[in-house]
Structure formats: C-alpha cells, structure tokens
Write a protein that holds these residues in place. Structure first.
Motif, mmCIF file in Angstrom:
data_model
loop_
_atom_site.group_PDB
_atom_site.id
_atom_site.type_symbol
_atom_site.label_atom_id
_atom_site.label_comp_id
_atom_site.label_asym_id
_atom_site.label_seq_id
_atom_site.Cartn_x
_atom_site.Cartn_y
_atom_site.Cartn_z
ATOM 1 N N ARG A 1 0.610 -1.282 0.020
ATOM 2 C CA ARG A 1 -0.158 0.044 0.038
ATOM 3 C C ARG A 1 0.902 1.072 -0.001
ATOM 4 N NH1 ARG A 1 -4.795 0.240 4.197
ATOM 5 N NH2 ARG A 1 -5.490 -1.443 2.896
ATOM 6 N N ASP A 2 2.171 1.271 0.689
ATOM 7 C CA ASP A 2 2.782 2.137 0.819
ATOM 8 C C ASP A 2 4.216 1.776 0.186
ATOM 9 O OD1 ASP A 2 4.497 4.635 1.235
ATOM 10 O OD2 ASP A 2 3.713 5.005 3.241
ATOM 11 N N SER A 3 4.465 1.744 -1.100
ATOM 12 C CA SER A 3 5.724 1.259 -1.575
ATOM 13 C C SER A 3 6.781 2.286 -1.339
ATOM 14 C CB SER A 3 5.580 0.971 -2.917
ATOM 15 O OG SER A 3 5.165 2.393 -3.614
ATOM 16 N N GLY A 4 6.698 3.354 -1.193
ATOM 17 C CA GLY A 4 7.721 4.167 -0.723
ATOM 18 C C GLY A 4 8.270 4.028 0.651
ATOM 19 N N LEU A 5 7.616 3.887 1.518
ATOM 20 C CA LEU A 5 7.818 3.498 2.934
ATOM 21 C C LEU A 5 8.965 2.216 2.733
ATOM 22 C CD1 LEU A 5 7.950 3.613 6.011
ATOM 23 C CD2 LEU A 5 5.566 2.382 5.842
ATOM 24 N N VAL A 6 8.272 1.182 2.157
ATOM 25 C CA VAL A 6 9.072 -0.074 2.003
ATOM 26 C C VAL A 6 10.487 0.090 1.378
ATOM 27 C CG1 VAL A 6 8.985 -2.557 1.461
ATOM 28 C CG2 VAL A 6 7.007 -1.427 2.163
ATOM 29 N N ARG A 7 10.387 0.759 0.089
ATOM 30 C CA ARG A 7 11.884 0.811 -0.253
ATOM 31 C C ARG A 7 12.628 1.780 0.384
ATOM 32 N NH1 ARG A 7 14.241 4.613 -4.156
ATOM 33 N NH2 ARG A 7 15.251 3.315 -5.995
ATOM 34 N N GLY A 8 12.079 2.685 1.093
ATOM 35 C CA GLY A 8 13.080 3.664 1.966
ATOM 36 C C GLY A 8 13.455 2.979 3.063
ATOM 37 N N LEU A 9 12.795 2.015 3.590
ATOM 38 C CA LEU A 9 13.301 1.177 4.851
ATOM 39 C C LEU A 9 14.211 0.119 4.684
ATOM 40 C CD1 LEU A 9 12.753 -0.006 7.897
ATOM 41 C CD2 LEU A 9 11.124 -1.407 6.743
ATOM 42 N N ILE A 10 14.316 -0.398 3.240
ATOM 43 C CA ILE A 10 15.260 -1.401 2.748
ATOM 44 C C ILE A 10 16.647 -0.558 2.610
ATOM 45 C CG2 ILE A 10 15.930 -2.674 1.026
ATOM 46 C CD1 ILE A 10 12.750 -3.463 0.844
ATOM 47 N N ILE A 11 16.630 0.533 1.823
ATOM 48 C CA ILE A 11 17.782 1.520 1.480
ATOM 49 C C ILE A 11 18.360 1.938 2.859
ATOM 50 C CG2 ILE A 11 18.719 3.326 0.312
ATOM 51 C CD1 ILE A 11 16.482 3.091 -1.758
ATOM 52 N N GLY A 12 17.574 2.448 3.720
ATOM 53 C CA GLY A 12 18.072 3.056 4.926
ATOM 54 C C GLY A 12 18.609 1.936 5.776
ATOM 55 N N ALA A 13 18.158 0.769 5.930
ATOM 56 C CA ALA A 13 18.471 -0.174 6.980
ATOM 57 C C ALA A 13 19.673 -0.842 6.218
ATOM 58 C CB ALA A 13 17.456 -1.207 7.127
ATOM 59 N N ILE A 14 19.949 -1.192 4.926
ATOM 60 C CA ILE A 14 21.211 -1.659 4.544
ATOM 61 C C ILE A 14 22.405 -0.733 4.613
ATOM 62 C CG2 ILE A 14 22.272 -2.514 2.603
ATOM 63 C CD1 ILE A 14 19.580 -4.027 1.615
ATOM 64 N N ARG A 15 22.036 0.580 4.212
ATOM 65 C CA ARG A 15 22.988 1.375 4.215
ATOM 66 C C ARG A 15 23.529 1.810 5.677
ATOM 67 N NH1 ARG A 15 21.532 6.141 -0.331
ATOM 68 N NH2 ARG A 15 21.973 4.818 -2.143
ATOM 69 N N GLN A 16 22.598 1.864 6.702
ATOM 70 C CA GLN A 16 23.160 1.938 7.960
ATOM 71 C C GLN A 16 24.059 0.642 8.288
ATOM 72 O OE1 GLN A 16 19.946 1.908 10.910
ATOM 73 N NE2 GLN A 16 21.192 2.945 12.579
ATOM 74 N N ALA A 17 23.587 -0.508 8.103
ATOM 75 C CA ALA A 17 24.675 -1.628 8.421
ATOM 76 C C ALA A 17 25.651 -1.422 7.622
ATOM 77 C CB ALA A 17 23.546 -2.925 7.756
ATOM 78 N N LEU A 18 25.836 -1.255 6.481
ATOM 79 C CA LEU A 18 27.209 -0.992 5.816
ATOM 80 C C LEU A 18 27.995 0.102 6.299
ATOM 81 C CD1 LEU A 18 25.886 -1.140 2.144
ATOM 82 C CD2 LEU A 18 27.147 -2.902 3.491
ATOM 83 N N ALA A 19 27.487 1.248 6.728
ATOM 84 C CA ALA A 19 28.075 2.268 7.769
ATOM 85 C C ALA A 19 28.817 1.687 8.946
ATOM 86 C CB ALA A 19 27.168 3.487 7.940
ATOM 87 N N LEU A 20 27.931 0.804 9.694
ATOM 88 C CA LEU A 20 28.421 0.294 10.958
ATOM 89 C C LEU A 20 29.489 -0.643 10.828
ATOM 90 C CD1 LEU A 20 24.926 0.541 12.847
ATOM 91 C CD2 LEU A 20 26.891 1.973 12.978
ATOM 92 N N GLY A 21 29.509 -1.535 9.736
ATOM 93 C CA GLY A 21 30.259 -2.770 9.632
ATOM 94 C C GLY A 21 30.657 -3.062 8.331
ATOM 95 N N GLY A 22 30.522 -1.914 7.434
ATOM 96 C CA GLY A 22 30.841 -2.150 6.135
ATOM 97 C C GLY A 22 32.521 -1.978 5.881
ATOM 98 N N ASP A 23 33.188 -1.599 6.717
ATOM 99 C CA ASP A 23 34.692 -1.487 6.743
ATOM 100 C C ASP A 23 35.311 -2.699 6.758
ATOM 101 O OD1 ASP A 23 33.849 -1.617 9.350
ATOM 102 O OD2 ASP A 23 35.430 -0.313 10.017
ATOM 103 N N ARG A 24 34.730 -3.832 6.967
ATOM 104 C CA ARG A 24 35.205 -5.107 6.986
ATOM 105 C C ARG A 24 35.603 -5.337 5.330
ATOM 106 N NH1 ARG A 24 30.676 -8.412 9.505
ATOM 107 N NH2 ARG A 24 31.797 -10.181 8.416
ATOM 108 N N ALA A 25 36.589 -6.238 5.323
ATOM 109 C CA ALA A 25 36.829 -6.720 4.086
ATOM 110 C C ALA A 25 36.345 -8.298 4.281
ATOM 111 C CB ALA A 25 38.481 -6.739 3.811
ATOM 112 N N SER A 26 36.003 -8.655 2.896
ATOM 113 C CA SER A 26 35.293 -9.913 3.025
ATOM 114 C C SER A 26 36.417 -11.048 3.169
ATOM 115 C CB SER A 26 34.554 -10.376 1.667
ATOM 116 O OG SER A 26 35.723 -10.328 0.563
ATOM 117 N N SER A 27 35.908 -12.209 3.798
ATOM 118 C CA SER A 27 37.115 -13.328 3.937
ATOM 119 C C SER A 27 37.296 -13.870 2.536
ATOM 120 C CB SER A 27 36.450 -14.222 5.040
ATOM 121 O OG SER A 27 35.066 -15.042 4.262
#
Length: 643
Positions: free
Chosen positions: A307-333
């Motif tokens: 019903r609110d596609s903008g809300l869902v899209r913004g939630l996905i982008i914001g949550a992933i970018r926040q996770a990358l900002a907090l832990g994305g400085d790691r290099a993959s194994s």
C-alpha cells in the motif's frame, strides 16, 4: 455467436496454464501446502526433471476422506477464514491441486493424526476416481506423474531435464531459507540428494546451509522497523558480491517473492559500493500487516503490491546503508581465502605438510633451476622418519650455487653441521646492507600500535601495498584503493553537509514534458535546489532549468530532467541527481588519491591505516574491490604446516 459454459476439465486446464507453468511451479504449490499443514519434515523426490515424477511427502496434519474429495475441486480451501485482507498462509486460492490433476496423473494419500487409517484419491487428466482406504503414515503424500501429458503443447516449451531439476532445487532453497525449523530432503534419480537439516531459530545457520559457509563470515545483520513495517535478515559485505542476482532472496510475511520493488531497493542500497555488473548477496524478510500488502496479484503469488511502496523502499535502503556504515569497513573473507589458495601448493590442502620426500622417479625427473638446485615444491604427507638427512634433501636451504659468497656455513654451526642455528644464520647477515640491517632491528612497533584493527605498518611492497602487523596476524592494504575510498567519503560528506555549488545558465533550458511529469518535478523542486538544480514551470507541458550542479560540468539538461521525471513516475523518489553527483565525486576521488608507485613513509602509512579505521565503508574502494586483506597468524602457520 452463442455463449456457453466451459466444461470443468477445460476450466481446470486453463487455470493450470496460469498456476502450473513448469514442474518447479507444481513443486512450489505442493511444498506450500505441506508447510501450511504444519509439516516439520518435507521430502521431495523427482525424476525426469519433475516431468516424469514429482513426489512430496510431509508429516503435517493430514486429510480425511471427505477433505480429499474437496481438495481436488476448484476453489476449495481451508485457508481464507479471514478473507483476502488477512492472508496469513502461503496458499489460499484452492486451485493448485485441481490444476495439477487436470494435466497429469495425480495421486494423494493422506492420514490425519486423529485417524488410524488413511485414504487415497486418484485424478488422471481431470477424471476423478472415488476415494478408497489406503495404508499411510501420518501426513500426506502427493505424487504427480507424467506432468502435462494431457496438454502435450505445453511439453514443447519445457526446458531440459537438468534445467527443470535445477529450478526445483531453487524452489526448495527458497523455502528452506524461509522455514529454518523444517527439514527438507530433495532426492531422485536425476539428482544428488540435497538435505537441509532443521536449525530451529538459528536462521543464519540455515542461510549458511543454502548459500555456503562464506556467507556467515561476510554477512551484516539487518534489523529495522518503521511505521509498523519490520525488516530483518542479512546482507553481504559489498566485496562479497556475485556475477548474477541468484543469491538474492526476499520474503514477505514468510512468503518467498520475486518483487521488483524489493530488488530495485536492494540494488540502490549498494549503488556506490558494488561495481557495475556485480550483485550483492542478501536475504531480506519483511513483516507487515497483511491488510497493507496484496499478495493476490499474480496466480504464481510471486509478486506483491504494498500500500505504501515508498515506505518499504526507503526502509530497505536506509537499513542496509546503516548496516554498511556500521560494519561495512570489513573486508570479505574471500580475499583471505584466495590468498591462502595462492600460497598453497597446487592441489594441496590447508593441512598439507611440506616434508614428504619425493620418490626416486619423481626426484630424478624434477626440473632444476639455472643454479643446479631443484625448485621448492611441497608435497603431501609427513616428514619421513629414520634416514632423512638435510645433507641429502633436495630442498636443503644452504646449497651454495655459483656466485654465492664463499662462506663455510657448516663451520659456523656449533655442532659442525649445517642447520638453522643463529651462528649459521649469521653468514647471511653479511649479505644485508647496513640500512637493511638497521631497518630490521628498528622497525618493531610498540605493543599499543598492534592493538589497532589494522595494526602498525611495517613495510611497503612494490610501491603500492602496505604490509601491517596486528596482534594476531598481518594485513595487506592497497594504498591507492584505500585512499580513493577515503577521499570519496570526504567528498560525499561535503555534498550532504552543504549545498552544492550551482552554475547559472545564461539561457535557461526549456524541456518539454507531459503535464503529469511536470507536476511531479515541481513537487520536488525545493528538494533539488540544495543539489544545485533550479527548475520552474514554463507554461503547460514544459519545465525551465535555470541552474545546474557546477560539478557536473557540461550536462545534458533535457536528458537529466527526463531521467528524474521517469524515476519519480516509477518510484516516487528522485535519487538520480544525487547518484550523478556521487559518481562525479567518485571520479574525482580516483584521480586525486595516492597513486600506485608512490613511496610512503611509515608515518604516512600509519596515518592512512588510522583513517581507514575511522571511515565507514573503507573495506572496499569506489569500484567495489577490497582495499585490504587480513591474514591471521593461524592461517600463516597452516601455510608452513605448523598447525
């Protein structure tokens, strides 16, 4: 032309063309029925890619004789008690079993938990056989043979048996991720057995079973909620990417979906961290009120509408970018694993020991170098006992080829024999330059420097790679890639913290657009101004552009405006301009960072390492490549057979 009612069999075959597209579609529908029945163990057996045989066995609640009769009739279901506004089950249409039965030979055997005997019903090409008693364990067995035999035209469009079997495997993997508490076993004459043991509440363990153990080490946990919509799951590090999108999984209220909005949002979240043509690895689960999402969009139930596609899209982008900002400085194994494979002998394993003596035949045929010494070539096995001698070893390190300084190594050893004693190694000290000897003595870092995540710099190799020592290993850093990321993050931070410089056009550009596109653009006009874009309405069906972002230089103004209008029409957001600005910032960072081939002092190397530790996303450069590789001391010891 007279209108007439179609026969029931033909109606079911038409429905089958929508619901049962291929064997994998039938497998999906039957597995969903088993899960809705509360099964905790589901076995899937196939033959001929599912076209010859598809058998689903579960230990769910089962069905009695009366229920079996209704189950193979259209629009008969037990799952719509709350109506279409409260769908909480995977299946709800009541079309799968009658559709499958209309185009195949269908046999259903079932026994409910409350009954001591089972029942069986047969459907062949839409023709029903009366229910009869049959021996059965608790649960249900659905056997589909000769799929599409009643509609031969559909068989012409089937892919190879291997491709159809692979599609069924993918269905099972998606269901296994969604339901970690259920055990899945996939077997058959056309495949090797695939089993996913139940992991209970440990969802990451189930994901690791499906995607591989590497994902566990390279995953960031996602947990966010906004306005009643909850997002959970795991997203891979940007450097842990793939060449296709097959390892992207999305679920809505436990239902596997292939929704375009979710995957577009996932791609946008990784936009500036993954190179073009590569795809992130992610498992995302959305929990939402069933009244706010419509799953009755497509017969396959793989598409949903929010019903609110903008809300869902913004939630996905914001949550992933926040996770990358907090832990994305790691290099993959995977970088470390690749380094280990590069150092390991061909065909070797981590536990390979380099002490096995070659056979006489292999020793005689082994190639030699220009100095007459055989090259070092570790083999599997243990160090041979008894008559092994360093003097006779083809790998002895102290053989003196032509041109080597005349040093009596044996005489320098206290025991008179060659070896690795300190006195023996003293002979090599004379080969080092005074500066090299002093560097080796004075370069020991302080203990507190080793406690940093990236350690203390010890050396620079090939004027591009920094070698740093940590408390439990070493780190190799690509200085150009690392500094490129740091410069880009600084530029991007500047774009967010202050308005972008604008370039005023001497003659405004007039862009003709449909009225609805003009309306959407003018609604976002104030949001565009801090980004350096000034627009205004220019009569009906036109937009006047008076200022453009200065850092874009000479820009295709009509193309930019139309791209923003298209993005607003599809997603109700206009991130395209920000993306263009960040692309320019990335280019500037690439050309303005420390170049390969530049010598750095120890102080400069350490400053770069400290800045990397403080910068989110420093584990990968702007192009998605890793900026460093970490090697633990245990990994190094395994390379030398010490553990």
């Amino acid at each position: 032309m007279t209108i007439r009612q179609l026969p029931e069999t033909l109606i079911n075959q038409i429905a089958a063309g929508e619901v049962i597209e291929r064997p994998a579609s039938a497998a999906k529908e039957l597995i969903e029925n088993a899960l809705d029945a509360g099964a905790r163990r589901i076995e899937i057996a196939t033959a001929g890619g599912g076209k010859t045989l598809l058998r689903i066995t579960d230990d769910g609640c089962g069905m009695g004789a009366d229920d079996l009769t209704l189950a193979v009739r259209r629009h008969c279901t037990s799952k719509l008690e709350g109506g279409l506004q409260a769908i909480r089950t995977l299946g709800f249409r009541g079309e799968a079993l009658p559709s499958i039965g209309s185009v195949s030979r269908l046999r259903i055997t079932s026994r409910p938990q409350t009954s001591s005997e089972g029942a069986e019903i047969l459907v062949e090409g839409g023709r029903l056989t009366p229910v009869r008693p049959a021996p059965a364990n608790r649960g249900t067995i659905v056997e589909v043979r000769d799929l599409f035999f009643a509609t031969p035209a559909r068989l012409k469009f089937m892919k190879s048996e291997r491709a159809e079997a692979s599609a069924i495997s993918e269905v099972v993997r998606r269901m296994a991720i969604a339901f970690p508490q259920v055990r899945f076993v996939l077997s058959g004459s056309d495949r090797a057995t695939l089993e996913f043991a139940a992991t209970g509440d440990d969802r990451l363990e189930r994901i690791a079973q499906v995607l591989g153990r590497d994902f566990r080490e390279n995953a960031l946990e996602i947990d966010a909620e906004r306005e009643g919509v909850a997002l959970s799951g795991f997203a891979g590090l940007p450097t842990f990417n793939r060449g296709n999108s097959l390892q992207q999984y999305a679920f809505v209220n436990g239902r596997p979906v292939q929704d375009k909005l979710i995957f577009q949002a996932l791609r946008a979240a990784y936009a500036e961290t993954i190179p073009q043509g590569r795809y992130p690895v992610a498992v995302l689960s959305i929990d939402i009120d069933p009244a706010l999402v419509d799953v009755n969009v497509h017969p396959a139930k793989s598409d949903v509408r929010f019903r609110d596609s903008g809300l869902v899209r913004g939630l996905i982008i914001g949550a992933i970018r926040q996770a990358l900002a907090l832990g994305g400085d790691r290099a993959s194994s995977t970088g470390t694993a690749g380094l280990m494979r590069a150092f390991r002998p061909e065909g070797g394993s981590p536990s390979s020991a380099p002490w096995q003596r070659p056979s006489a035949a292999s020793a005689s045929s082994a190639p030699t170098t220009a100095t007459g010494m055989r090259p070092f070539s570790p083999h599997h096995g243990e160090r041979p006992p008894g008559d092994w001698s360093l003097d006779r070893s083809p790998y002895r390190p102290f053989a003196q080829p032509a041109g080597w300084p005349a040093t009596d190594i044996a005489a320098t050893s206290p025991s008179g024999s060659s070896g690795f004693a300190e006195a023996a190694q003293a002979a090599f000290a004379s080969l080092l330059t005074p500066s090299a000897r002093s560097d080796s003595r004075d370069a020991a870092p302080a203990p507190e420097e080793l406690r940093h995540p990236l350690g203390a710099a010890r050396a620079q190799i090939h004027e591009n790679y920094i070698v740093a020592q940590t408390e439990d290993g070493l780190v190799i850093v690509d200085q150009h890639a690392a500094h490129e990321r740091l410069v880009f993050e600084a530029l991007r931070r500047g774009l967010r913290e202050r308005p972008v410089a604008a370039q005023t056009l001497l003659i405004p550009d007039i862009v003709d657009l449909p009225d609805e596109d003009c309306d959407r653009l003018m609604e976002q006009a104030e949001a565009f101004r801090p980004l350096g874009l000034a627009i205004e309405r220019f009569g009906p069906g036109a937009i006047a552009v008076r200022e453009t972002p200065a850092m874009l230089g000479k820009v295709d103004v009509p193309g930019l405006i139309r791209a923003l209008a298209d993005e607003l029409a599809e997603w109700d957001t206009a991130n395209g301009l920000s993306a263009r600005l960040e692309h320019v910032a990335a280019t500037m960072a690439c050309h303005g960072s420390v170049r390969s081939g530049r010598r750095l002092r120890i102080e400069e190397m350490n400053a770069l390492l400290r800045e990397m530790e403080a910068t989110p996303g420093s584990g990968q450069c702007n192009h998605g490549r890793p900026t460093y590789i970490a090697l633990k001391l245990g990994d190094i010891e395994r390379l030398f057979g010490r553990s």
